[in-house]
Each structure stands twice: as C-alpha cells, then as structure tokens.
Design a protein around this motif. Sequence first.
Motif, mmCIF file in Angstrom:
data_model
loop_
_atom_site.group_PDB
_atom_site.id
_atom_site.type_symbol
_atom_site.label_atom_id
_atom_site.label_comp_id
_atom_site.label_asym_id
_atom_site.label_seq_id
_atom_site.Cartn_x
_atom_site.Cartn_y
_atom_site.Cartn_z
ATOM 1 N N MET A 1 40.851 61.067 45.308
ATOM 2 C CA MET A 1 40.956 59.796 46.010
ATOM 3 C C MET A 1 40.008 58.766 45.409
ATOM 4 N N ASP A 2 38.819 59.194 45.007
ATOM 5 C CA ASP A 2 37.841 58.261 44.453
ATOM 6 C C ASP A 2 38.378 57.525 43.237
ATOM 7 N N LYS A 3 39.231 58.166 42.466
ATOM 8 C CA LYS A 3 39.775 57.541 41.261
ATOM 9 C C LYS A 3 40.841 56.503 41.594
ATOM 10 N N LEU A 4 41.441 56.600 42.769
ATOM 11 C CA LEU A 4 42.495 55.670 43.158
ATOM 12 C C LEU A 4 41.948 54.346 43.671
ATOM 13 N N ILE A 5 40.774 54.379 44.256
ATOM 14 C CA ILE A 5 40.201 53.182 44.868
ATOM 15 C C ILE A 5 38.870 52.869 44.207
ATOM 16 N N ASN A 6 38.818 51.724 43.542
ATOM 17 C CA ASN A 6 37.577 51.285 42.909
ATOM 18 C C ASN A 6 36.944 50.224 43.802
ATOM 19 N N LEU A 7 35.932 50.599 44.566
ATOM 20 C CA LEU A 7 35.303 49.677 45.499
ATOM 21 C C LEU A 7 34.354 48.708 44.809
ATOM 22 N N ASP A 8 34.102 48.913 43.539
ATOM 23 C CA ASP A 8 33.211 48.030 42.786
ATOM 24 C C ASP A 8 33.975 46.900 42.096
ATOM 25 N N TYR A 9 35.282 46.837 42.290
ATOM 26 C CA TYR A 9 36.096 45.838 41.601
ATOM 27 C C TYR A 9 35.875 44.457 42.207
ATOM 28 N N VAL A 10 35.533 43.499 41.365
ATOM 29 C CA VAL A 10 35.311 42.126 41.796
ATOM 30 C C VAL A 10 36.052 41.205 40.837
ATOM 31 N N LEU A 11 36.758 40.231 41.391
ATOM 32 C CA LEU A 11 37.440 39.243 40.561
ATOM 33 C C LEU A 11 36.441 38.194 40.095
ATOM 34 N N ASP A 12 36.483 37.871 38.811
ATOM 35 C CA ASP A 12 35.689 36.725 38.372
ATOM 36 C C ASP A 12 36.554 35.476 38.513
ATOM 37 N N LYS A 13 36.001 34.307 38.262
ATOM 38 C CA LYS A 13 36.729 33.053 38.470
ATOM 39 C C LYS A 13 37.983 32.968 37.608
ATOM 40 N N THR A 14 37.908 33.428 36.379
ATOM 41 C CA THR A 14 39.062 33.374 35.482
ATOM 42 C C THR A 14 40.196 34.239 36.020
ATOM 43 N N GLN A 15 39.876 35.433 36.477
ATOM 44 C CA GLN A 15 40.896 36.317 37.027
ATOM 45 C C GLN A 15 41.490 35.739 38.309
ATOM 46 N N ALA A 16 40.668 35.176 39.152
ATOM 47 C CA ALA A 16 41.147 34.627 40.415
ATOM 48 C C ALA A 16 42.081 33.448 40.192
ATOM 49 N N LYS A 17 41.848 32.679 39.142
ATOM 50 C CA LYS A 17 42.681 31.500 38.869
ATOM 51 C C LYS A 17 44.103 31.850 38.465
ATOM 52 N N VAL A 18 44.331 33.056 37.952
ATOM 53 C CA VAL A 18 45.679 33.425 37.510
ATOM 54 C C VAL A 18 46.445 34.216 38.562
ATOM 55 N N ILE A 19 45.818 34.504 39.675
ATOM 56 C CA ILE A 19 46.499 35.225 40.752
ATOM 57 C C ILE A 19 47.229 34.213 41.636
ATOM 58 N N ASN A 20 48.418 34.590 42.032
ATOM 59 C CA ASN A 20 49.225 33.752 42.918
ATOM 60 C C ASN A 20 48.403 33.381 44.157
ATOM 61 N N PRO A 21 48.363 32.093 44.516
ATOM 62 C CA PRO A 21 47.591 31.673 45.699
ATOM 63 C C PRO A 21 47.989 32.397 46.985
#
Length: 72
Positions: free
Chosen positions: A1-21
């Motif tokens: 289960m630990d491999k399926l969920i990465n709780l340390d994942y954070v979007l940076d500004k560049t990544q957030a800008k390309v995600i559908n609003p």
Amino acid sequence: MDKLINLDYVLDKTQAKVINPQVLAFIGDSVYALYMKTYIVKNFSGKANNLNTLSNNLVKATKQSDVVEVLL
C-alpha cells in the motif's frame, strides 16, 4: 500500500499551472471538506451520520459561496 500512495507529493507552480482548473477545484473541495470535518469533530458531538449530514450541508457549493461572501 505504501507504494501506491505517495504522501510526500507536492505540486510546484509549474505543475499546478498545467492541471485543469476543475481538477484543482476538486482538490480544493477535498481540503475544505477535511477542514470542515475536523472543525465539526472538535466542536460538536453526536452520531457519525448526523455529523456527516452537518458536514455535507456546510461544504456544498452554496455554503462555500456564502463563506466567500463573508470573507470578501
């Protein structure tokens, strides 16, 4: 289960800008719902079903709009 969920994942500004609003709004709704559920658990008591009903009433779009109006 630990491999399926990465709780340390954070979007940076560049990544957030390309995600559908709408996807970002979906994430924001989840964060708001968790905040409200935490508030309810800390300030109210009762059966889980009643607390869930209260939470659902507070996080629906019309109530979120009311909160924004107060904040603005």
